[in-house]
Design a protein around this motif. Sequence first.
Motif, PDB file in Angstrom:
ATOM      1  N   CYS A  31       0.835  -1.208   0.000  1.00 38.40           N
ATOM      2  CA  CYS A  31       0.000   0.000   0.000  1.00 38.40           C
ATOM      3  C   CYS A  31       0.866   1.253   0.000  1.00 38.40           C
ATOM      4  N   GLU A  32       1.928   1.252   0.798  1.00 42.20           N
ATOM      5  CA  GLU A  32       2.829   2.398   0.839  1.00 42.20           C
ATOM      6  C   GLU A  32       3.490   2.637  -0.522  1.00 42.20           C
ATOM      7  N   LEU A  34       2.399   1.691  -3.511  1.00 42.61           N
ATOM      8  CA  LEU A  34       1.401   2.143  -4.490  1.00 42.61           C
ATOM      9  C   LEU A  34       1.033   3.612  -4.291  1.00 42.61           C
ATOM     10  N   VAL A  35       0.820   4.001  -3.056  1.00 41.08           N
ATOM     11  CA  VAL A  35       0.462   5.395  -2.791  1.00 41.08           C
ATOM     12  C   VAL A  35       1.623   6.319  -3.133  1.00 41.08           C
ATOM     13  N   ALA A  36       2.849   5.928  -2.789  1.00 42.64           N
ATOM     14  CA  ALA A  36       4.010   6.755  -3.096  1.00 42.64           C
ATOM     15  C   ALA A  36       4.259   6.844  -4.597  1.00 42.64           C
ATOM     16  N   THR A  37       3.904   5.787  -5.345  1.00 43.76           N
ATOM     17  CA  THR A  37       4.115   5.784  -6.785  1.00 43.76           C
ATOM     18  C   THR A  37       3.102   6.674  -7.495  1.00 43.76           C
ATOM     19  N   GLY A  39       0.876   9.023  -6.012  1.00 40.68           N
ATOM     20  CA  GLY A  39       0.420  10.255  -5.384  1.00 40.68           C
ATOM     21  C   GLY A  39       1.304  10.649  -4.217  1.00 40.68           C
ATOM     22  N   ASP A  40       0.786  11.530  -3.409  1.00 44.03           N
ATOM     23  CA  ASP A  40       1.492  12.020  -2.235  1.00 44.03           C
ATOM     24  C   ASP A  40       1.316  11.029  -1.091  1.00 44.03           C
ATOM     25  N   PRO A  41       2.403  10.450  -0.572  1.00 44.80           N
ATOM     26  CA  PRO A  41       2.255   9.420   0.447  1.00 44.80           C
ATOM     27  C   PRO A  41       1.777   9.928   1.802  1.00 44.80           C
ATOM     28  N   ILE A  44       1.341   7.712   5.305  1.00 43.42           N
ATOM     29  CA  ILE A  44       1.120   6.276   5.133  1.00 43.42           C
ATOM     30  C   ILE A  44       2.395   5.465   5.345  1.00 43.42           C
TER      31      ILE A  44
END
Length: 109
Positions: A31-32, A34-37, A39-41, A44
């Motif tokens: 999840c971390e 994917l979110v960092a890839t 959008g703005d993490p 998370i």
Amino acid sequence: MHARTRALFRLTFANPVSAVYLGIVGASIVCEVLVATFGDPGFIGIWPFLLTAPASLLFTMLGVDVWGTTEVSYWYLTGGIVASALVQAFVLGALTETLLGRLRRTATR
């Protein structure tokens, strides 16, 4: 030596409690990423640390002591989280086996 390796593997990965714990940690890492890839993490990235605390925090403090700065390499932090998750999964497996063994012995008396 083969029996010890099998026991280590069984306690770390094949135990249901350890497997669920490793699944939760793995899902938080995915999840971390994917979110960092995409959008703005935000905050998370803290979840893998919280799920593997206190061992991951000890790895982080060791990294700060070794490099002498507050910015530790991401690869070191990721390795620390993975190592912490594996160590804690082993401890959970050993604790589960110990408690279940005691319950079985008590039930047979």
